[in-house]
Design an enzyme around this catalytic site. Structure first.
Site, PDB file in Angstrom:
ATOM      1  N   ASP A 207       1.102  -1.517   0.272  1.00 21.48           N
ATOM      2  CA  ASP A 207      -0.142   0.137   0.244  1.00 21.48           C
ATOM      3  C   ASP A 207       0.277   1.376  -0.243  1.00 21.48           C
ATOM      4  O   ASP A 207       0.365   2.282   0.023  1.00 21.48           O
ATOM      5  CB  ASP A 207      -1.024   0.138   0.849  1.00 21.48           C
ATOM      6  CG  ASP A 207      -2.052   1.281   1.511  1.00 21.48           C
ATOM      7  OD1 ASP A 207      -2.547   1.774   0.191  1.00 21.48           O
ATOM      8  OD2 ASP A 207      -2.346   1.733   2.229  1.00 21.48           O
ATOM      9  N   SER A 232      -6.358   5.149  -0.532  1.00 21.44           N
ATOM     10  CA  SER A 232      -7.388   4.053  -0.705  1.00 21.44           C
ATOM     11  C   SER A 232      -8.384   3.570  -0.346  1.00 21.44           C
ATOM     12  O   SER A 232      -8.952   4.291   0.374  1.00 21.44           O
ATOM     13  CB  SER A 232      -6.334   3.267   0.021  1.00 21.44           C
ATOM     14  OG  SER A 232      -5.018   3.186   0.348  1.00 21.44           O
ATOM     15  N   GLN A 282      -5.555  -1.646  -7.213  1.00 20.24           N
ATOM     16  CA  GLN A 282      -5.658  -0.613  -6.205  1.00 20.24           C
ATOM     17  C   GLN A 282      -6.339  -0.103  -6.257  1.00 20.24           C
ATOM     18  O   GLN A 282      -5.894   1.022  -7.803  1.00 20.24           O
ATOM     19  CB  GLN A 282      -4.826  -0.099  -5.228  1.00 20.24           C
ATOM     20  CG  GLN A 282      -5.647  -0.134  -4.429  1.00 20.24           C
ATOM     21  CD  GLN A 282      -4.458   0.854  -3.433  1.00 20.24           C
ATOM     22  OE1 GLN A 282      -3.247   1.509  -3.784  1.00 20.24           O
ATOM     23  NE2 GLN A 282      -3.937   0.875  -1.605  1.00 20.24           N
TER      24      GLN A 282
END
Length: 293
Positions: A207, A232, A282
Site C-alpha cells: 500500500d 485507498s 488497488q
C-alpha cells in the site's frame, strides 16, 4: 534485526481477546490516520490465525470504509465463512469506536501441483546500486511544504528498505511521465520462516507506492506535498508462488486509468530470481483542489 522492524513485528502480533476476536494497535504514519497497509496486514494476520497451518493465503479482497484513528486500538472480528477440503475462506471486519473501518475477505488453500506459466519479469537494475530512502529523500527536501515531512517519510519506512528505480512523483512534479513505477523492497532484517508472516509483510508494503503511478501520468507531486488528496478505497492481492519478504522483491507498478476522482493501480511483484510471486490491484481516491485542476 532493526529496532524498527522489531516494532513492526510487534504491531502484527495481534492480541487475542476472545475466540476469533483480536486487537491491534497502530504506529505513527505520514498522515494523521492509520496506514492502510497496516490495517490490511493486521486483518490478514487475524484471518490466518484461524486457519490450519498447512493452508497458505492465496488471495485477499478488501475495502477501506472509514479513516482509522491511530490513537485507538483496532478490534478484528473473524467470521469463519467456509472450511472446505482444499480451500478455507475467512471474512474480517476491523472496528474502531463502534464502527467498521475496514473489511477483508481472504482465501487459503492447501498446496497443489498444477499447470505453470507466468508473465516474464521486466528489466530492472540491481537494487544494491540504487539509493536508500535515507540517501534519496533529503535530496528533495525543498519539494515539501513541511520540512519535517522528509523525516516522517523516512521513519514510516524505517522497517523496510524500499528503493525507487526511477524518481518518485514528488521529484518530478510538473512533468507528466509514463504511468509506470518500479521499486525494490525487503525488510531490514531476517524474518521467521512462517509463510503467513511474509505474506502479511508484503501486504503491508503493497500500500506504500502503488498509486504513485496515477500521479506520474499527470505530473502531480504526490500525497505528501499538499498537491493531491488521496486515500485507498479497495485493495486486492493474489499470492501465486512462495517468497520471502526479507529478500529483494521487485514491485512493478502501473496505472491503466484515472477518472471520476479515482485512480487505478495494478502491479506484479517478482522475486529477485524472476518468479512472479504476487499480483496487486488497488483503486484509490485521487482528488485535486479545484483551483489547481
Amino acid at each position: 534485526m532493526s529496532e524498527a522492524l522489531d516494532s513492526l513485528l510487534d504491531l502484527l502480533d495481534l492480541e487475542q481477546i476472545e475466540q476469533d476476536i483480536f486487537r491491534g494497535t497502530s504506529r505513527s504514519a505520514v498522515v494523521p490516520r492509520v496506514f492502510g497497509g497496516q490495517v490490511a496486514a493486521q486483518a490478514l494476520v487475524a484471518a490466518g490465525r484461524t486457519v490450519p497451518g498447512d493452508r497458505g493465503a492465496h488471495s485477499l479482497h478488501s475495502y477501506f470504509l472509514r479513516m482509522g484513528d491511530p490513537g485507538a486500538p483496532i478490534v478484528y472480528t473473524v467470521d469463519r465463512i467456509r472450511d472446505g477440503g482444499s480451500f478455507t475462506t475467512r471474512r474480517v471486519v476491523a472496528v474502531q469506536h463502534g464502527q467498521p473501518i475496514f473489511h477483508l475477505s481472504a482465501s487459503f488453500q492447501t498446496h497443489e501441483d498444477g499447470l505453470e506459466h507466468q508473465a516474464p519479469m521486466p528489466d530492472a537494475p540491481d537494487p544494491l546500486t540504487l539509493p536508500t530512502a535515507e540517501e534519496m529523500l533529503p535530496r528533495y527536501a525543498d519539494r515539501f511544504t513541511d520540512p519535517a515531512m522528509v523525516d516522517r517519510l523516512i521513519e514510516a519506512r524505517s522497517a523496510v528498505d524500499l528503493r525507487y528505480v526511477h524518481k518518485p512523483p514528488f521529484a518530478t512534479a510538473g512533468e507528466p511521465r509514463e504511468p509506470r513505477s518500479q521499486v525494490w523492497f525487503r525488510t531490514r532484517g531476517k524474518l521467521a520462516d512462517d509463510p503467513l508472516l511474509h505474506v502479511c509483510m508484503a501486504t503491508y508494503v503493497s500500500d506504500m507506492t502503488l498509486l504513485d503511478s496515477v500521479l506520474l501520468a499527470h505530473g502531480r507531486g504526490g500525497w505528501s506535498v499538499g498537491d493531491v488528496v488521496g486515500a485507498s478505497l479497495d485493495h486486492a492481492m493474489w499470492f501465486h508462488r512462495p517468497f520471502r519478504a526479507d529478500e529483494w522483491l521487485l514491485y512493478d507498478q502501473e496505472s491503466p486509468s484515472s477518472s471520476g476522482g479515482r485512480g487505478l493501480g495494478q502491479a506484479r511483484i517478482y522475486t529477485e530470481d524472476g518468479r512472479l510471486a504476487i499480483t496487486v490491484i488497488q483503486e484509490g481516491l485521487v482528488r485535486v483542489p479545484r483551483a489547481r485542476r
